[in-house]
Design an enzyme around this catalytic site. Structure first.
Site, short mmCIF file in Angstrom:
data_model
loop_
_atom_site.label_atom_id
_atom_site.label_comp_id
_atom_site.label_asym_id
_atom_site.label_seq_id
_atom_site.Cartn_x
_atom_site.Cartn_y
_atom_site.Cartn_z
N LYS A 162 0.09 27.35 4.02
CA LYS A 162 1.41 27.33 4.67
C LYS A 162 2.46 28.16 3.94
O LYS A 162 3.33 28.76 4.56
CB LYS A 162 1.90 25.88 4.81
CG LYS A 162 1.06 25.09 5.80
CD LYS A 162 1.48 23.65 5.95
CE LYS A 162 0.51 22.94 6.87
NZ LYS A 162 0.89 21.58 7.20
N GLY A 204 2.47 15.28 -4.44
CA GLY A 204 1.99 16.55 -3.91
C GLY A 204 3.14 17.52 -3.74
O GLY A 204 4.29 17.10 -3.54
N ALA A 205 2.82 18.80 -3.83
CA ALA A 205 3.86 19.82 -3.73
C ALA A 205 3.32 21.07 -3.03
O ALA A 205 3.68 22.19 -3.37
CB ALA A 205 4.39 20.17 -5.13
N GLY A 206 2.46 20.84 -2.04
CA GLY A 206 1.94 21.96 -1.26
C GLY A 206 2.81 22.20 -0.03
O GLY A 206 3.96 21.75 0.04
N GLY A 207 2.25 22.89 0.95
CA GLY A 207 3.00 23.24 2.14
C GLY A 207 3.48 22.02 2.91
O GLY A 207 4.60 21.99 3.42
N ALA A 208 2.65 20.99 3.00
CA ALA A 208 3.04 19.79 3.74
C ALA A 208 4.19 19.06 3.04
O ALA A 208 5.12 18.58 3.68
CB ALA A 208 1.85 18.87 3.91
N ASP A 230 6.01 20.59 11.00
CA ASP A 230 5.72 19.40 10.19
C ASP A 230 7.00 18.58 9.98
O ASP A 230 6.94 17.34 9.89
CB ASP A 230 5.19 19.80 8.80
CG ASP A 230 3.73 20.20 8.83
OD1 ASP A 230 3.03 19.85 9.79
OD2 ASP A 230 3.29 20.88 7.87
N GLY A 255 -1.14 9.38 8.91
CA GLY A 255 -0.62 10.67 9.35
C GLY A 255 -0.85 11.01 10.81
O GLY A 255 -0.50 12.12 11.24
N TYR A 269 -4.81 11.62 8.21
CA TYR A 269 -4.84 10.84 9.46
C TYR A 269 -6.14 10.07 9.60
O TYR A 269 -6.83 10.15 10.62
CB TYR A 269 -4.57 11.73 10.68
CG TYR A 269 -5.10 13.13 10.60
CD1 TYR A 269 -4.28 14.17 10.19
CD2 TYR A 269 -6.41 13.41 10.95
CE1 TYR A 269 -4.76 15.46 10.11
CE2 TYR A 269 -6.89 14.70 10.88
CZ TYR A 269 -6.06 15.71 10.47
OH TYR A 269 -6.54 16.99 10.39
N ASN A 292 3.82 26.36 9.56
CA ASN A 292 2.58 25.76 10.09
C ASN A 292 2.30 26.19 11.53
O ASN A 292 1.28 25.81 12.09
CB ASN A 292 2.60 24.23 9.99
CG ASN A 292 3.40 23.60 11.13
OD1 ASN A 292 4.35 24.19 11.60
ND2 ASN A 292 2.99 22.42 11.55
#
Ligand code: NAP
Length: 285
Positions: free
Chosen positions: A72, A132-136, A108, A244, A225, A93
């Site tokens: 992302k 977490g520190a990604g795209g999501a 998102d 999710g 999810y 996204n």
């Protein structure tokens, strides 16, 4: 979007891995329900293949795309134009082919916000922690800040990625730390969001005892999810949990609207997503 011939237009999910994705299982029924001649496909894409994938979009091979793990942020930098919300998140996204330009958006943020609409949660004066520190995580952080969260801590294995989100968002409510400091940073938190990819690997992103130090009324939210060790441990500690699936369907509905200009058949998407999840659970997937 008007298909030039009887050939369906193709919309793809770009990621690595993509095989587990539920998106085709609710996007295709949505296109079919509105008689839109589109085929939603998986496009397994490594990082080194991303430029070629973007070129395929520019060349019109695909009419649009979703982007998932781990691309992302990389895709954000490859767009000709992005929405304000994608700009704020620094992550994309959803891609729409607009003429010969690639337009990137981040649904998102909408997906996460919408998933909390039915939940009684007061954002003001509350403390949230994102793992977490990604795209999501970027999308979740934007959604929480826009909803008025009192303070937000981003914990990650690679601290520099959390710091990068804080730098992008430039908001005094954000702090960052290593996920190794979770026992200290989660004390009294009102929401704990798992935005790591660990839900797919049946691993816990934090020690089990972290759930006991949150506020007793806290919500534990896992972007994965399906049932995860994170959700199981949170429930065992007496916490309310959210998985999710609602976020997934709401982000997908907004993507659908960007590609087609039509209102997404949310009920069709929701029922199809739930049915596929039940089928997977029955199969033990
Ligand atoms: P990403 O950009 O690849 O980021 C992955 C995150 O997981 C990073 O923070 C990474 O930490 C962490 N991580 C991965 N393996 C780890 C490990 N072994 N130990 C500790 N941390 C680890 O992925 P993403 O796009 O942000 O997606 C993250 C998750 O959210 C995925 O499970 C995805 O399916 C889910 N998601 C769900 C929805 C929804 O609608 N429900 C929407 C978007 C995403 P490092 O930075 O240290 O590598």
């Amino acid at each position: 979007m008007t298909p030039p011939s009887n050939e369906p237009q193709r919309i793809v999910l770009i990621g690595d891995p993509v095989a587990h994705s539920l998106s085709p299982h609710f996007q295709q029924p949505a296109f079919d329900a509105l008689n839109i001649n589109v085929r939603y496909e998986l496009a397994q894409t490594s990082t080194s293949e991303l430029p070629r994938r973007m070129q395929q979009l520019r060349d019109g091979l695909f009419a649009g795309a979703n982007v998932t793990i781990p691309h992302k942020e990389a895709v954000f930098a490859m767009m000709d134009r992005v929405s304000l919300i994608a700009q704020r998140a620094g992550a994309v996204n959803t891609i729409v082919l607009d003429g010969d330009e690639l337009f990137g958006d981040n649904t998102d943020v909408h997906g996460f916000s919408s998933s909390l609409d039915d939940i009684d949660f007061t954002f003001e004066s509350q403390h949230a922690v994102i793992l977490g520190a990604g795209g999501a995580a970027r999308g979740v952080a934007v959604a929480l800040l826009e909803a008025g969260i009192g303070s937000l801590t981003i914990l990650n294995r690679t601290v520099s990625r959390a710091e990068s989100i804080a730098a992008t968002l430039d908001d005094a409510r954000i702090s960052t730390a290593s996920v190794d400091d979770a026992r200290q940073k989660c004390i009294g938190a009102h929401m704990l969001v798992n935005a790591t990819a660990l839900g797919w690997h049946d691993d816990l992103p934090v020690d089990r005892d972290v759930f006991a130090i949150l506020s007793p009324n806290a919500i534990a939210y896992d972007l994965t999810y399906r049932e995860t060790p994170f959700l199981t441990a949170a429930r065992a500690a007496g916490l309310a949990t959210v998985d999710g699936l609602a976020m997934l369907v709401h982000q997908g509905a907004r993507s659908f609207e960007l590609w087609t200009g039509r209102q997404a058949p949310l009920d069709v998407m929701w029922q199809a997503a739930v049915a596929e999840r039940v089928a997977r659970s029955d199969r033990g997937d």
